[in-house]
Each structure stands twice: as C-alpha cells, then as structure tokens.
Motif scaffolding. Structure first.
Motif, PDB file in Angstrom:
ATOM      1  N   UNK A  50      -2.335   4.243  -2.793  1.00 34.68           N
ATOM      2  CA  UNK A  50      -2.005   4.961  -1.573  1.00 34.68           C
ATOM      3  C   UNK A  50      -3.232   5.281  -0.741  1.00 34.68           C
ATOM      4  N   UNK A  51      -4.335   5.638  -1.402  1.00 38.46           N
ATOM      5  CA  UNK A  51      -5.575   5.919  -0.680  1.00 38.46           C
ATOM      6  C   UNK A  51      -6.121   4.654  -0.026  1.00 38.46           C
ATOM      7  N   UNK A  52      -6.041   3.530  -0.724  1.00 40.37           N
ATOM      8  CA  UNK A  52      -6.492   2.264  -0.129  1.00 40.37           C
ATOM      9  C   UNK A  52      -5.691   1.951   1.132  1.00 40.37           C
ATOM     10  N   UNK A  53      -4.365   2.188   1.084  1.00 40.49           N
ATOM     11  CA  UNK A  53      -3.567   1.893   2.260  1.00 40.49           C
ATOM     12  C   UNK A  53      -3.896   2.845   3.407  1.00 40.49           C
ATOM     13  N   UNK A  62       3.769  -2.489  -2.543  1.00 39.55           N
ATOM     14  CA  UNK A  62       3.016  -2.366  -3.795  1.00 39.55           C
ATOM     15  C   UNK A  62       2.864  -0.921  -4.244  1.00 39.55           C
ATOM     16  N   UNK A  63       3.528   0.009  -3.561  1.00 38.64           N
ATOM     17  CA  UNK A  63       3.335   1.432  -3.833  1.00 38.64           C
ATOM     18  C   UNK A  63       4.566   2.026  -4.511  1.00 38.64           C
ATOM     19  N   UNK A  64       4.341   3.106  -5.268  1.00 36.07           N
ATOM     20  CA  UNK A  64       5.455   3.802  -5.906  1.00 36.07           C
ATOM     21  C   UNK A  64       6.229   4.593  -4.847  1.00 36.07           C
ATOM     22  N   UNK A  65       7.456   5.055  -5.167  1.00 31.97           N
ATOM     23  CA  UNK A  65       8.296   5.700  -4.153  1.00 31.97           C
ATOM     24  C   UNK A  65       7.664   6.927  -3.491  1.00 31.97           C
ATOM     25  N   UNK A  66       6.996   7.779  -4.268  1.00 34.25           N
ATOM     26  CA  UNK A  66       6.395   8.979  -3.673  1.00 34.25           C
ATOM     27  C   UNK A  66       5.262   8.604  -2.717  1.00 34.25           C
ATOM     28  N   UNK A  67       4.435   7.640  -3.124  1.00 33.33           N
ATOM     29  CA  UNK A  67       3.340   7.204  -2.263  1.00 33.33           C
ATOM     30  C   UNK A  67       3.876   6.496  -1.033  1.00 33.33           C
ATOM     31  N   UNK A  68       4.935   5.692  -1.202  1.00 34.23           N
ATOM     32  CA  UNK A  68       5.579   5.039  -0.064  1.00 34.23           C
ATOM     33  C   UNK A  68       6.034   6.072   0.963  1.00 34.23           C
TER      34      UNK A  68
END
Length: 332
Positions: free
Chosen positions: A144-147, A170-176
C-alpha cells in the motif's frame, strides 16, 4: 476531458488477427471517476494504453483535453503525456532511488529546478500520507505504501488525467479501500479526472460515478454506476453484478413471488419489508437477495414472497409507489 470515437485496435498473432478493441465510443467528463471494467481479455488495458498513445489505435480518434492525440508530433505528444499520468498494479518504482527521489524523477525529466522539484515532492508525500518516508527505499515499504508513492510520482507533473490500470489488484481489501479513498480525495481536492481499469466490481461501486463494461473488445453497457448496478441489461454486466447468478427462488404455495429492483433508494429510507408489514399488514418473506450500498444508496434486487390474500393488492400498490424501486411478478 476524454473522448474516444470509433476506436479500433487489432493485433497480428500467429493464429491470425485479433481485434482487441472494436468501435469503442466513450465520453469521460472533466472531473469523473470513471470505471472501465471487464473480465480478463476484455480489452481494458489496451483501451487505457490507447488513451495516452502507448498503443496507437488502427482506427478512430482519441481526444484528450481538446487534443487529437494520434495527430501530435513526438515533442507535443511527450508534453501531452505529462498531463496524462498512470499508475500500475506492480507500482513500477525505481528500487535504487528513495521515495523522495522517485517522486522527483518525472520533474527531473521535465528539467524542473532541483529545489522546486524537492519541495513539490515533499508536498506530495504529505498528500499521500507518507511524509516520514522521504528517505526510505521502495524495498522497505508495504504494498500500500508503494502504491501511495507511485500515486505521488504520478501527480508530480500536475496532470489533468490519472489512469489507474488494475492499481489495487495486488493489494488486500483494507489497503485497497485506503488507496481508493486516496484516489477519491485526489479527484475531489485537485479536480483530476480519474479512469480506473479493473475487473473488480467492488472497486467500481466504491468510488466511480460512471462505468463502461467491456466484453470481447466491445462496450456492452455504459452509464451511471447506480443505473448499471440496479438494472444490468447485458449478459456481461449481469455476470459482474451477480457473479453467483441473479437471485432465484421456488414459488411458495399460496404466495406471489415479486422481484424488487432497488435503483438508488437512500439508506435512511424506511425498510421496505418492515413497511409492508406495518402499513399493509402483509407478512412478506425474503426468498433471495443481492443488494449493496453504493455511495449511501441501496442497489440490487430482492425476491419477496407475498401472501396471495386480500392484502396482496395493497402490498403491490405500496411497492409500486415506493421511491427508487421497480418490481415485476415472477414465476420462480
């Protein structure tokens, strides 16, 4: 902001010619958060790459902010691309550069003075919520930080359009959810038009105001998100809105089966089923349902079994006059 007119793109393969896009016509308004959704192979990524001319269409026109993109000379196209930036599923950060210098990179290419580039990069780190990561390297960050750093880099040239190609896949639901909130904030505060390419209906329903559904290189449905969700008409749209199939049920003896479609009722409205019991005396059973909340509104459909008695007519009349819904009697 973006107009695609009769856009067609073909690829030559060993097995013959593949038509990746077939006569695409879309208008994306200034300030939209516009979703383009479809299953794998539908042509989504080819379409977004035609917008910034990473892929040149074989036929048709791409107009961005009043410019005919396919007619621009090389120098003018490079200048236009600075107004159309892109983020990807795999982030594409430069691993040997710090986060600060990753964000500065497009400004360096544009020959911006170093002090101004650094000041702008630090502003963008604040915007994406990572002011403490200026000296960190991408390998030290979460996905998430990279995005977030990739988004900050995309904003470095003050673009008018942000293209997101499967940026949350490529991210998990919370990070999405957090990244989508950030994209919404950027759209709202900076006025940037956002185009989101995705195969996830949850992404569209969370942040987009309009959506186009692609199937085999063709736009099969397009419009306001709530209209598509409440009443999908194409097979491709129904597959996406109802991945397990539209709600079905057996008819109960002595009951009428009614399919109710919610087309944007407010979540603060009176509950339909409870209202039928209180105001009509009709004890209704929910046989199946597929509803969701999109931007504070209820969308989807529900199968209700109404007792086939003297209260049924009053219940149907109540449903007919209930705001934001349509209904039909069905036979299972």
């Amino acid at each position: 902001m973006i107009e695609l007119q009769h856009l067609t793109k073909r690829f030559a393969t060993q097995g013959g010619t593949v038509v990746a896009l077939n006569d695409i016509n879309l208008t994306i308004r200034d300030g939209d958060v516009y979703g383009i959704i479809g299953m794998s192979g539908a042509g989504k990524s080819t379409l977004v790459r035609c917008i910034n001319m990473l892929e040149r269409p074989d036929e048709g026109n791409v107009i961005v902010n009043g410019k005919q993109m396919q007619d621009l000379r090389a120098a003018d196209l490079r200048a236009a691309r600075r107004e159309i930036t892109m983020i990807f599923q795999q982030f594409n950060l430069l691993m040997q550069r710090t986060c600060l210098r990753n964000i500065m990179f497009p400004m360096e290419l544009a020959k911006a003075p170093g002090d101004k580039a650094e000041a702008r990069a630090r502003e963008l780190l604040e915007l994406v919520g990572l002011p403490d990561k200026a000296d960190a390297y991408p390998a030290q960050l979460s996905g998430g930080q990279k995005q977030r750093i990739a988004i900050a880099r995309a904003l470095a040239t003050d673009p008018k359009v942000l293209l997101c190609d499967e940026a949350t896949s490529a991210l998990d639901p919370n990070t999405t959810h957090a990244i989508l909130q950030l994209i919404q904030k950027i759209n709202r505060e900076l006025g940037i038009t956002v185009v989101i390419i995705t195969h996830q209906m949850s992404v569209v329903e969370e942040v987009c105001n309009r959506v186009a559904i692609l199937d085999n290189g063709t736009v099969v449905e397009e419009g306001e998100v709530q209209a598509i969700f409440s009443h999908p008409t194409s097979k491709a749209a129904r597959r996406l809105v109802y991945p397990a199939g539209a709600p079905q049920a057996e008819v109960l003896p002595g009951h009428k089966l009614v399919r109710v479609a919610f087309g944007g009722t407010q979540t603060t409205d009176k509950p339909l089923v409870a209202s039928l019991a209180i105001e009509c005396g009709a004890l209704v059973s929910i046989m199946a349902a597929d509803t969701r909340i999109v931007n504070g509104q209820t969308l989807g459909s529900m199968l209700l079994a109404l007792p086939d008695d003297d209260k049924a007519a009053a219940a149907l009349e109540y449903i007919r006059n209930y705001p934001g819904i349509t209904f039909e009697e069905v036979n299972g």
